[in-house]
Motif scaffolding. Sequence first.
Motif, PDB file in Angstrom:
ATOM      1  N   TRP A 177      21.871  46.712  -5.634  1.00  0.00           N
ATOM      2  CA  TRP A 177      22.743  45.641  -5.122  1.00  0.00           C
ATOM      3  C   TRP A 177      22.409  45.330  -3.662  1.00  0.00           C
ATOM      4  CZ3 TRP A 177      25.954  42.129  -6.975  1.00  0.00           C
ATOM      5  CH2 TRP A 177      26.911  41.548  -6.127  1.00  0.00           C
ATOM      6  N   ASP A 182      23.576  38.370  -4.567  1.00  0.00           N
ATOM      7  CA  ASP A 182      23.228  38.844  -5.912  1.00  0.00           C
ATOM      8  C   ASP A 182      24.253  38.459  -6.969  1.00  0.00           C
ATOM      9  OD1 ASP A 182      20.720  39.994  -5.690  1.00  0.00           O
ATOM     10  OD2 ASP A 182      21.495  41.896  -4.950  1.00  0.00           O
ATOM     11  N   PRO A 185      22.831  35.479  -9.476  1.00  0.00           N
ATOM     12  CA  PRO A 185      21.740  35.902 -10.367  1.00  0.00           C
ATOM     13  C   PRO A 185      22.145  37.043 -11.306  1.00  0.00           C
ATOM     14  CG  PRO A 185      21.242  36.450  -8.079  1.00  0.00           C
ATOM     15  CD  PRO A 185      22.427  35.552  -8.063  1.00  0.00           C
ATOM     16  N   TRP A 186      22.967  37.952 -10.832  1.00  0.00           N
ATOM     17  CA  TRP A 186      23.363  39.083 -11.687  1.00  0.00           C
ATOM     18  C   TRP A 186      24.291  38.627 -12.803  1.00  0.00           C
ATOM     19  CZ3 TRP A 186      23.718  44.702  -9.564  1.00  0.00           C
ATOM     20  CH2 TRP A 186      22.539  45.001  -8.859  1.00  0.00           C
ATOM     21  N   ALA A 187      25.204  37.712 -12.484  1.00  0.00           N
ATOM     22  CA  ALA A 187      26.101  37.203 -13.523  1.00  0.00           C
ATOM     23  C   ALA A 187      25.287  36.482 -14.597  1.00  0.00           C
ATOM     24  CB  ALA A 187      27.123  36.256 -12.905  1.00  0.00           C
ATOM     25  N   ALA A 189      22.123  36.972 -15.338  1.00  0.00           N
ATOM     26  CA  ALA A 189      21.327  37.964 -16.074  1.00  0.00           C
ATOM     27  C   ALA A 189      22.177  38.676 -17.125  1.00  0.00           C
ATOM     28  CB  ALA A 189      20.721  38.975 -15.102  1.00  0.00           C
ATOM     29  N   ALA A 190      23.389  39.079 -16.748  1.00  0.00           N
ATOM     30  CA  ALA A 190      24.246  39.830 -17.667  1.00  0.00           C
ATOM     31  C   ALA A 190      24.626  38.975 -18.876  1.00  0.00           C
ATOM     32  CB  ALA A 190      25.498  40.310 -16.941  1.00  0.00           C
ATOM     33  N   GLY A 209      17.074  37.935 -19.800  1.00  0.00           N
ATOM     34  CA  GLY A 209      18.043  38.208 -18.739  1.00  0.00           C
ATOM     35  C   GLY A 209      17.361  38.351 -17.384  1.00  0.00           C
ATOM     36  N   GLY A 210      16.255  39.085 -17.361  1.00  0.00           N
ATOM     37  CA  GLY A 210      15.533  39.322 -16.097  1.00  0.00           C
ATOM     38  C   GLY A 210      15.033  38.037 -15.479  1.00  0.00           C
ATOM     39  N   ILE A 211      14.352  37.219 -16.285  1.00  0.00           N
ATOM     40  CA  ILE A 211      13.794  35.960 -15.768  1.00  0.00           C
ATOM     41  C   ILE A 211      14.921  34.981 -15.433  1.00  0.00           C
ATOM     42  CG2 ILE A 211      12.470  33.898 -16.390  1.00  0.00           C
ATOM     43  CD1 ILE A 211      10.531  35.617 -17.869  1.00  0.00           C
ATOM     44  N   GLY A 213      18.060  35.423 -14.658  1.00  0.00           N
ATOM     45  CA  GLY A 213      18.803  35.790 -13.459  1.00  0.00           C
ATOM     46  C   GLY A 213      18.012  35.523 -12.190  1.00  0.00           C
ATOM     47  N   ALA A 214      16.731  35.912 -12.208  1.00  0.00           N
ATOM     48  CA  ALA A 214      15.909  35.766 -11.005  1.00  0.00           C
ATOM     49  C   ALA A 214      15.569  34.313 -10.711  1.00  0.00           C
ATOM     50  CB  ALA A 214      14.628  36.590 -11.149  1.00  0.00           C
ATOM     51  N   PRO A 217      18.199  32.223  -7.733  1.00  0.00           N
ATOM     52  CA  PRO A 217      17.867  32.033  -6.313  1.00  0.00           C
ATOM     53  C   PRO A 217      16.582  31.251  -6.106  1.00  0.00           C
ATOM     54  CG  PRO A 217      17.441  34.287  -6.976  1.00  0.00           C
ATOM     55  CD  PRO A 217      18.147  33.640  -8.124  1.00  0.00           C
ATOM     56  N   ALA A 218      15.650  31.344  -7.083  1.00  0.00           N
ATOM     57  CA  ALA A 218      14.389  30.602  -6.950  1.00  0.00           C
ATOM     58  C   ALA A 218      14.657  29.102  -6.980  1.00  0.00           C
ATOM     59  CB  ALA A 218      13.439  30.996  -8.076  1.00  0.00           C
ATOM     60  N   GLN A 220      17.509  27.658  -6.279  1.00  0.00           N
ATOM     61  CA  GLN A 220      18.228  27.335  -5.036  1.00  0.00           C
ATOM     62  C   GLN A 220      17.234  27.116  -3.887  1.00  0.00           C
ATOM     63  OE1 GLN A 220      20.761  30.758  -4.772  1.00  0.00           O
ATOM     64  NE2 GLN A 220      22.486  29.767  -5.811  1.00  0.00           N
TER      65      GLN A 220
END
Lengths: 247, 104
Positions: A177, A182, A185-187, A189-190, A209-211, A213-214, A217-218, A220
Motif C-alpha cells: 500500500w 492506490d 486502482p486497487w478497487a 483490481a479487486a 485484475g492486475g492490468i 487496476g494498473a 493511474p496510467a 489518468q
Amino acid sequence: MFEEMRRGAVANLPVGASVAAYGSVLGMLAAQKGLTWMQLLAMNLSVFAGSAQFVMVEMWAPPLPVVEMTLAVLVINMRYLLIGASLNPLFQGKSLTHKAGIMHLVADENWAVTMAAYRGGGATTGFLLGGGICLCSIWSMGTLLGHQLGALVIQPERFALDFAFVAVFTALTVSMWRGKSDIAPWAAAAVLAVAAERWLPGKWYIVIGGIGGALVPAIQAVFQSKSTACKKLPETDSRRSIMEKTK
Amino acid sequence: MTHVSATDLSIAMAIAGAALATYSLRLGGLLLAERLPKNGGFKRFMETLPGTILLSLVAPGIFSAGMLGGAAALATALCAWKTKNVLLAMIAGMAIVATGRLLL
C-alpha cells in the motif's frame, strides 16, 4: 549475495508449510495417474509452477495430449508475463545471464515476498533467488513425499492450510500500500479479479485484475499530459518529419 | 517396445513443453518490460502493477471464503499493518479460520 539468498530463503519459510502440504496432494494425485517420481521431480525442477502442474497431472492420461497440455500451461501461467515485467526495477543493470538464470525460479510466493521487501528497501535478486531455491526444495520434497507415502495432510482445510495462501498474500498486499493514490486502482483490481474468477476459466483473473487496476493511474496520467501536450502539438517529431519529407 | 518409447517421448515432450512455456513467460515479461517506455502512463502502470497483481491473486480467495474468511482476512491485514510481521499475521488469520471451522 549469499547472505541475501539466506535472507530470502528464511522470508519464504512461513508459506513453506502450506506449499509442502499442497505438494503432497499433487504427489499423491501424480502417483494415482501413473507418473514416476523421476518424472514428477523433472516437472518440479523444470516447470516449477504449482497450479499448472495440478492441471497437467489432471490431464495426464495416455495418449498424452501434449499440445493441449502446453496450451493450458501457457494460459494458466500468463500472469508470469506481468510478474516478470514487474521485476524490471529489481534487475536494473544486471547481465542477461543473471536475469535468465534467476527468472526460472520465480513463483508467486517468492515474487510477492520479494516485492514487499523491495518496497521496504531490503530486497535484491539474491533475495529472490534464495526464496526460489527454498520454495522449489520444499515443493519437491512435498510432492515426492506425497508420491511415496500419500498426502501428508488428508484434509488441509481442517487446519486452515488452504487459507495460508490467502493469509500470506493478504499480509503482503498490505505492505504494498502506497497511500490514497492506490484506492482507485486497487478497487478496480479487486472488482475485476472477483468478477473474472467467477466467469472465466483458469487464472485469467490475476491478469485481468492486475492490468485493469494498473491501467487506472496510467489513463489518468495520459489525460493529465494531454492537456499540456495539446499546446505543443505542431512541434512533435512526426509532424516535423512529415514536413521535411514534403520539402 | 516401440510403444513404450513413444510414450516416453510424449512424456518428455509434455514436460519440456510446459517448462518452455512457463520459462518463456517469466523471462519474456522481464525482457519485454525493458523495451517499454519509462515515462508517463507506462511508468504509472508499471509502478502500480505489483500491488494490483497481488490484490488480484488474493481477492477472489477472500471473497469466496465467506464471512469467516472475510473476517480472518481483515484480521490478517490489520495484524500485518500494525506489526509488519507476515508470519504473525498469517498465523493469526489461520487460527481464526481453523477455530471458526471447528465451532461452526
